[in-house]
Scaffold this motif. Structure first.
Motif, short mmCIF file in Angstrom:
data_model
loop_
_atom_site.label_atom_id
_atom_site.label_comp_id
_atom_site.label_asym_id
_atom_site.label_seq_id
_atom_site.Cartn_x
_atom_site.Cartn_y
_atom_site.Cartn_z
N GLY A 88 -0.65 1.89 -4.98
CA GLY A 88 -1.78 1.92 -4.05
C GLY A 88 -2.56 3.22 -4.15
N SER A 108 -0.33 -1.12 -2.62
CA SER A 108 -0.61 -2.22 -3.53
C SER A 108 0.33 -3.37 -3.19
CB SER A 108 -0.39 -1.77 -4.98
OG SER A 108 -0.38 -2.88 -5.86
N ILE A 115 -4.68 -4.84 -3.30
CA ILE A 115 -4.40 -3.96 -2.15
C ILE A 115 -3.96 -4.79 -0.95
CG2 ILE A 115 -5.43 -2.36 -0.49
CD1 ILE A 115 -7.14 -1.26 -2.71
#
Length: 304
Positions: free
Chosen positions: A159, A5, A303
């Motif tokens: 993430g 992320s 992302i």
């Protein structure tokens, strides 16, 4: 590779700096260096440094350190040096005062115009201001590396959470596509038959029979209309995009920009599906798809 992320936060600090020998002076302050790194989503890598004057010279080294690991995101690095009083201002030792006085007398013997030492000069020479004493570079880089490792770990955890949510949405979109698949040939044939029936009804209202040429024309128009409402091609492309997104999420790494493009393509196919829809059930499926795709778009924007 993991999915990262662009959102995260980490901090770090070193221990108290060393103090001069007790024979010369007791420590007036203890220096402590702290570093904070926070990041949010951005199309590119945007670095901002907020450093005190003592650390400004180390910005190029910090920039190099961050760009080696971060590829996208708006990243802010803050550093501060905290001076903590241990026991207020303590009087320097007699030994140190004698040394300073001797040095002063020697200098003034050669330079009679030199001014005398002030109290502030004595305290500064005694080494009380740890914030301005010594090179903070090694400590700064060491603390930044630790904070950067913490930031990468935080971005990896976030993430992983985003990847799990994406996989869940992909599964739901796949189910909706399977529900829509069997409806397509049914709807095409249904609309083709309905078109021919209405054509025949219109011809019946004129009181005449339907000539063979008119029947051929009706069949041609019905076929063309059936082609216009056929969404099989859209469903095929949508399934292809879903497979590619799943492959990228499994691969990991720097996939944010590619995912963003594929989400746009998914949205386009879902819009076409809705505009071609000739049945309430297919319209509902198209709306549900667009809701899921919009949720995926929000996740993908974070992302790296």
């Amino acid at each position: 590779m993991p999915v990262y992320s662009m959102t995260g936060y980490a901090s770090g600090q070193n221990g108290p700096s060393g103090s001069p020998p007790e024979t010369d002076v007791r420590p007036l302050f203890t220096g402590r260096l702290g570093v904070e790194i926070r990041s949010v989503n951005s199309r590119f890598l945007d670095l901002t440094f907020k450093l005190p004057e003592e650390l400004r010279q180390h910005e190029p080294a910090l920039r190099e350190l961050l760009t080696a690991k971060l590829k996208r995101g708006k990243v802010e690095l803050r550093a501060a040096i905290e001076n903590t009083a241990q026991a207020g201002i303590t009087e320097p030792s007699t030994r140190l005062l004698q040394r300073l006085n001797g040095v002063q007398d020697g200098i003034r013997a050669w330079l009679p115009g030199a001014r005398e030492l002030s109290v502030a000069d004595v305290l500064r020479l005694a080494g009380g201001d740890t914030a301005s004493r010594g090179d903070w570079g090694p400590d700064l880089l060491d603390v930044t590396r630790k904070a950067l490792d913490g930031l990468m770990a935080a971005r990896e955890r976030e993430g992983a959470r985003l990847a799990t949510m994406l996989k869940d949405h992909l599964a739901q979109l796949g189910k909706l596509a399977k529900q829509a698949g069997p409806l397509v040939p049914q709807l095409v044939e249904q609309q083709r038959t309905r078109f021919l029936e209405r054509w025949q009804e219109a011809m019946g209202l004129t009181g005449g029979t339907l000539p063979e040429a008119a029947q051929d024309r009706a069949l041609t128009e019905a076929t063309a209309f059936a082609i216009r409402i056929d969404v099989a091609e859209e469903l095929t492309r949508l399934a292809s995009h879903l497979d590619e997104i799943e492959r990228l999420v499994k691969k990991g790494g720097e996939i944010g920009k590619r995912l963003d493009f594929l989400i746009q393509e998914l949205h386009r196919e879902a819009n076409t599906l809705g505009s071609k829809s000739a049945a309430l059930e297919l319209t509902r499926i198209g709306v549900d798809m667009k809701v899921l795709i919009e949720q995926m778009r929000e996740q993908v924007q974070n992302i790296e």
